[in-house]
Design a protein around this motif. Structure first.
Motif, PDB file in Angstrom:
ATOM      1  N   ASP A 321      93.933  84.216  45.005  1.00 61.82           N
ATOM      2  CA  ASP A 321      94.062  82.957  44.275  1.00 61.82           C
ATOM      3  C   ASP A 321      92.888  82.806  43.313  1.00 61.82           C
ATOM      4  O   ASP A 321      91.725  82.824  43.747  1.00 61.82           O
ATOM      5  CB  ASP A 321      94.089  81.767  45.250  1.00 61.82           C
ATOM      6  N   TYR A 322      93.212  82.622  42.055  1.00 63.29           N
ATOM      7  CA  TYR A 322      92.176  82.432  41.037  1.00 63.29           C
ATOM      8  C   TYR A 322      92.389  81.079  40.362  1.00 63.29           C
ATOM      9  O   TYR A 322      93.468  80.806  39.823  1.00 63.29           O
ATOM     10  CB  TYR A 322      92.251  83.557  40.005  1.00 63.29           C
ATOM     11  N   GLU A 323      91.380  80.226  40.428  1.00 64.51           N
ATOM     12  CA  GLU A 323      91.461  78.893  39.832  1.00 64.51           C
ATOM     13  C   GLU A 323      90.278  78.705  38.881  1.00 64.51           C
ATOM     14  O   GLU A 323      89.120  78.757  39.304  1.00 64.51           O
ATOM     15  CB  GLU A 323      91.428  77.806  40.914  1.00 64.51           C
ATOM     16  N   ASN A 324      90.592  78.502  37.633  1.00 67.39           N
ATOM     17  CA  ASN A 324      89.580  78.281  36.603  1.00 67.39           C
ATOM     18  C   ASN A 324      89.585  76.794  36.243  1.00 67.39           C
ATOM     19  O   ASN A 324      90.492  76.304  35.573  1.00 67.39           O
ATOM     20  CB  ASN A 324      89.878  79.140  35.372  1.00 67.39           C
ATOM     21  N   HIS A 325      88.560  76.068  36.709  1.00 66.74           N
ATOM     22  CA  HIS A 325      88.475  74.631  36.470  1.00 66.74           C
ATOM     23  C   HIS A 325      87.601  74.294  35.270  1.00 66.74           C
ATOM     24  O   HIS A 325      87.235  73.130  35.085  1.00 66.74           O
ATOM     25  CB  HIS A 325      87.905  73.918  37.708  1.00 66.74           C
ATOM     26  N   ILE A 326      87.274  75.295  34.466  1.00 66.55           N
ATOM     27  CA  ILE A 326      86.410  75.061  33.305  1.00 66.55           C
ATOM     28  C   ILE A 326      87.260  74.493  32.183  1.00 66.55           C
ATOM     29  O   ILE A 326      88.108  75.190  31.613  1.00 66.55           O
ATOM     30  CB  ILE A 326      85.714  76.361  32.866  1.00 66.55           C
ATOM     31  N   GLN A 327      87.046  73.220  31.880  1.00 69.04           N
ATOM     32  CA  GLN A 327      87.841  72.556  30.840  1.00 69.04           C
ATOM     33  C   GLN A 327      87.239  72.748  29.451  1.00 69.04           C
ATOM     34  O   GLN A 327      87.960  72.917  28.474  1.00 69.04           O
ATOM     35  CB  GLN A 327      87.950  71.064  31.173  1.00 69.04           C
ATOM     36  N   GLN A 328      85.923  72.708  29.364  1.00 67.40           N
ATOM     37  CA  GLN A 328      85.258  72.896  28.071  1.00 67.40           C
ATOM     38  C   GLN A 328      84.659  74.297  28.023  1.00 67.40           C
ATOM     39  O   GLN A 328      83.640  74.571  28.651  1.00 67.40           O
ATOM     40  CB  GLN A 328      84.166  71.831  27.879  1.00 67.40           C
ATOM     41  N   LEU A 359      89.001  82.895  44.201  1.00 70.50           N
ATOM     42  CA  LEU A 359      87.862  82.720  43.304  1.00 70.50           C
ATOM     43  C   LEU A 359      88.069  81.428  42.522  1.00 70.50           C
ATOM     44  O   LEU A 359      89.110  81.251  41.868  1.00 70.50           O
ATOM     45  CB  LEU A 359      87.740  83.908  42.346  1.00 70.50           C
ATOM     46  N   GLU A 360      87.094  80.530  42.604  1.00 75.07           N
ATOM     47  CA  GLU A 360      87.125  79.288  41.843  1.00 75.07           C
ATOM     48  C   GLU A 360      85.944  79.278  40.881  1.00 75.07           C
ATOM     49  O   GLU A 360      84.825  79.629  41.267  1.00 75.07           O
ATOM     50  CB  GLU A 360      87.027  78.072  42.765  1.00 75.07           C
ATOM     51  N   ALA A 361      86.205  78.862  39.654  1.00 72.40           N
ATOM     52  CA  ALA A 361      85.158  78.777  38.632  1.00 72.40           C
ATOM     53  C   ALA A 361      85.095  77.358  38.101  1.00 72.40           C
ATOM     54  O   ALA A 361      86.129  76.721  37.870  1.00 72.40           O
ATOM     55  CB  ALA A 361      85.439  79.765  37.502  1.00 72.40           C
ATOM     56  N   MET A 362      83.858  76.866  37.912  1.00 73.01           N
ATOM     57  CA  MET A 362      83.681  75.504  37.403  1.00 73.01           C
ATOM     58  C   MET A 362      82.322  75.391  36.733  1.00 73.01           C
ATOM     59  O   MET A 362      81.410  76.197  36.972  1.00 73.01           O
ATOM     60  CB  MET A 362      83.800  74.486  38.541  1.00 73.01           C
ATOM     61  N   ARG A 363      82.188  74.377  35.865  1.00 76.78           N
ATOM     62  CA  ARG A 363      80.901  74.018  35.264  1.00 76.78           C
ATOM     63  C   ARG A 363      80.369  72.793  35.989  1.00 76.78           C
ATOM     64  O   ARG A 363      81.080  71.811  36.179  1.00 76.78           O
ATOM     65  CB  ARG A 363      81.057  73.728  33.774  1.00 76.78           C
ATOM     66  N   GLU A 364      79.092  72.867  36.359  1.00 78.90           N
ATOM     67  CA  GLU A 364      78.512  71.757  37.124  1.00 78.90           C
ATOM     68  C   GLU A 364      77.019  71.673  36.846  1.00 78.90           C
ATOM     69  O   GLU A 364      76.271  72.622  37.079  1.00 78.90           O
ATOM     70  CB  GLU A 364      78.761  71.971  38.622  1.00 78.90           C
ATOM     71  N   ASN A 365      76.576  70.524  36.329  1.00 86.78           N
ATOM     72  CA  ASN A 365      75.147  70.260  36.070  1.00 86.78           C
ATOM     73  C   ASN A 365      74.493  71.353  35.231  1.00 86.78           C
ATOM     74  O   ASN A 365      73.419  71.861  35.562  1.00 86.78           O
ATOM     75  CB  ASN A 365      74.392  70.098  37.398  1.00 86.78           C
ATOM     76  N   GLY A 366      75.165  71.748  34.155  1.00 84.68           N
ATOM     77  CA  GLY A 366      74.589  72.740  33.264  1.00 84.68           C
ATOM     78  C   GLY A 366      74.586  74.155  33.809  1.00 84.68           C
ATOM     79  O   GLY A 366      73.834  75.000  33.336  1.00 84.68           O
ATOM     80  N   SER A 367      75.430  74.422  34.802  1.00 86.96           N
ATOM     81  CA  SER A 367      75.484  75.754  35.411  1.00 86.96           C
ATOM     82  C   SER A 367      76.933  76.194  35.562  1.00 86.96           C
ATOM     83  O   SER A 367      77.861  75.371  35.629  1.00 86.96           O
ATOM     84  CB  SER A 367      74.812  75.761  36.786  1.00 86.96           C
TER      85      SER A 367
END
Length: 449
Positions: A321-328, A359-367
Motif C-alpha cells: 500500500d502506497y499513500e502519498n499525502h503530499i498536497q503541495q 509506505l506513507e508520505a507526508m509533509r509536516e513542519n517543514g520536513s
C-alpha cells in the motif's frame, strides 16, 4: 588491497574524530563562563548590600569612593563579558583563567579597603580556588592558588583594620563571628549551586563528546564499507562484461537459435546481467561522486512515485500500500544514496513481512516524513534500544543489520532522523524524517539549498 582500504578508512576516521573533539571542546566552557558572569552579578549585589548594612546599620566608616570605584569597574567588566560571550561561543582555558583573575583582583581590592584579613569575608578566596579547580587545567588552578595566597599575605602585611565606633569596639569579636557565619553560609550555598551547575555542564559535554566519538566510529565504518563496495564494484566490472559478450555470442549460434526455451533463458540472463551492471554502476556513482554531482532534479511526488514503481517491480511483494499525502509538491534534488536508503528500509520491512507492507508520505513542519509499516513480528526491545547500530538484527546472518545502520547515518548527514517503534496491533513502523531545506531545489541557482 584490504590493507590499503583499512589505512585510508582509519585515516578518515581519525580526522573525523579529531574534528569532533575540536568541535565539542568549547560548549561546556561557554556555559561555565555564563555561570561566572551570573556569579559576578551576585557578588556585585552582595557587595552593595554589605556596604549598605555595614555603613548604615553598624555605623562603620568605609572608604566609599574607592570601594564604589572597584564595584563600578567590576560591573563594567561583567557587562562587557556578557556582551562578548553572548555573541561568541568558544571559550578557552586562558579566558576562563583571566575572568577568575579579575574576580580575585576585585575581591582583594574590596578587602584591602575594608579591613584586610580582619574582614571575615576574606574566606571568599576559597570560593575562587574551588571554582578554578573545577573549571581550569592544573597549571591554571595552581596559579590561582599561588595568587590568592599572595593576596592574602599582602592583605595581612599592608592593609589596616577598620576604625570601629567606640561603642562597637567591645563587640568586635561578635561581629567577626557573625561575619564568618554569613561568609560560611554564602560560600556553601554558592558552591552547592554553581558547582552543581558546572558539573552538569561538564557531564553534558562528556556525553556529547562520547556521542561524537561514536558517530566518528560509525562514519569510519561507513567509509570502510564504501571503499570495499567500490573496490568490489570495480572488480565485478570485468566478469560482468565478459558474461555479456558470451551471452551475445550465444545468440549468434545457429544451433541455439532453434531452441526457443534456451533463447528465453538467454534473454532472462541478459536482463538480470543488465540489472547487475546497473547496480554496480549505482555503487560506483554513490561512492565516487559527491551529492549534487550525481543528483537528479525532480519533485517530491515524482521521486516517490518512481521509487515505489521501481521497488514494486523488482521485489516479490504480495500486497504493498502506497499513500502519498503530499498536497503541495516541491522541486527537490535527490541522489542515488537517498534512494538506496529508502530501498534498504523497504527491503528490511519486506523480509519481516512478505505478505503486506505500506509506505506513507507526508509533509509536516517543514520536513518530509515517510512511514514504512509492516505486519511482521516487530522489533525486540534490545534492538529498539540499539536502533541504528551496525549488526543489530534478528536475521542471524553475517552482515545483517547494516541496512538500517546506513539509513540512519545517511539521514543524519542530511539533518534528518530515523526512528522505529512497534505497533500495538503487531508489526513495526519505521519513520524517516528529512528536513525539506536539505533537499529543496533553489530554482534561482539550480541546486539544493
Amino acid at each position: 588491497m584490504t590493507g590499503k582500504i583499512e589505512t585510508v578508512a582509519n585515516r578518515e576516521g581519525l580526522k573525523t574524530g579529531s574534528a569532533a573533539a575540536a568541535n565539542m571542546e568549547h560548549p561546556a566552557g561557554h556555559k561555565n563562563m555564563l555561570q561566572l558572569i551570573q556569579l559576578r552579578w551576585i557578588a556585585a549585589i552582595g557587595q552593595v548590600t554589605t556596604i549598605a548594612i555595614v555603613t548604615l546599620g553598624f555605623g562603620i566608616r568605609l572608604p566609599l569612593p574607592q570601594m564604589l570605584a572597584v564595584l563600578v569597574c567590576l560591573v563594567a567588566f561583567n557587562i562587557g563579558s556578557q556582551l562578548r560571550w553572548h555573541e561568541r561561543q568558544t571559550v578557552t582555558n586562558s579566558e576562563l583563567f583571566f575572568a577568575l583573575l579579575v574576580d580575585v583582583a576585585s575581591l582583594t581590592a574590596q578587602l584591602y579597603f575594608s579591613g584586610g584579613t580582619t574582614n571575615p569575608f576574606a574566606f571568599l578566596y576559597l570560593l575562587q580556588v574551588i571554582i578554578s579547580a573545577v573549571l581550569l587545567v592544573a597549571w591554571s588552578t595552581w596559579t590561582i592558588v599561588a595568587i590568592t595566597s599572595a593576596c592574602l599575605a599582602g592583605l595581612a602585611l599592608f592593609s589596616k583594620p577598620l576604625a570601629l565606633p567606640l561603642d562597637n569596639e567591645h563587640s568586635f569579636p561578635n561581629l567577626y563571628i557573625q561575619g564568618m557565619l554569613i561568609c560560611f553560609v554564602l560560600n556553601a550555598a554558592l558552591l552547592v549551586i554553581y558547582i552543581t551547575r558546572i558539573s552538569r555542564n561538564l557531564r553534558a559535554h562528556d556525553a556529547q563528546l562520547a556521542d561524537m566519538r561514536q558517530r566518528a566510529a560509525e562514519e569510519e565504518h561507513i567509509v570502510r564499507m564504501g571503499l570495499l563496495a567500490s573496490g568490489a564494484a570495480h572488480e565485478l566490472g570485468t566478469p560482468l562484461a565478459i558474461l555479456s559478450v558470451i551471452l551475445g555470442d550465444w545468440r549468434q549460434i545457429p544451433q541455439l537459435n532453434k531452441n526457443i526455451e534456451l533463447q528465453e533463458d538467454i534473454t532472462e540472463m541478459q536482463t538480470q546481467l543488465q540489472r547487475c551492471k546497473s547496480i554496480v554502476s549505482g555503487i560506483l556513482l554513490s561512492a565516487g561522486e559527491a551529492r549534487g554531482e550525481s543528483s537528479v532534479k525532480t519533485t517530491i511526488s515524482t521521486f516517490l512515485d518512481e521509487l515505489v514503481e521501481e521497488w514494486r517491480s523488482t521485489r516479490p511483494v504480495v500486497s504493498f500500500d502506497y499513500e502519498n499525502h503530499i498536497q503541495q509538491d516541491l522541486p527537490v534534488v535527490f541522489d542515488s544514496t537517498l534512494k538506496q536508503t529508502i530501498f534498504n528500509v523497504l527491503d528490511n520491512a519486506l523480509e519481516a513481512s512478505p505478505q503486506w507492507l505500506s509506505l506513507e508520505a507526508m509533509r509536516e513542519n517543514g520536513s518530509l516524513k515517510l512511514l514504512i509499516t509492516d505486519a511482521g513480528p516487530g522489533f525486540a526491545p534490545e534492538m529498539l534500544a540499539q536502533f541504528g547500530k551496525p549488526y543489530q538484527s534478528s536475521k542471524g546472518r553475517p552482515g545483517s543489520g547494516l541496512g538500517l545502520f546506513l539509513a540512519v547515518n545517511v539521514s543524519r548527514t542530511l539533518g534528518g532522523t530515523v526512528t522505529a517503534r512497534n505497533r500495538p496491533s503487531g508489526g513495526a513502523v519505521v519513520e524517516l524524517t528529512l528536513p525539506l531545506a536539505a533537499i529543496a531545489l533553489d530554482e534561482d541557482k539550480g541546486h539544493a539549498i
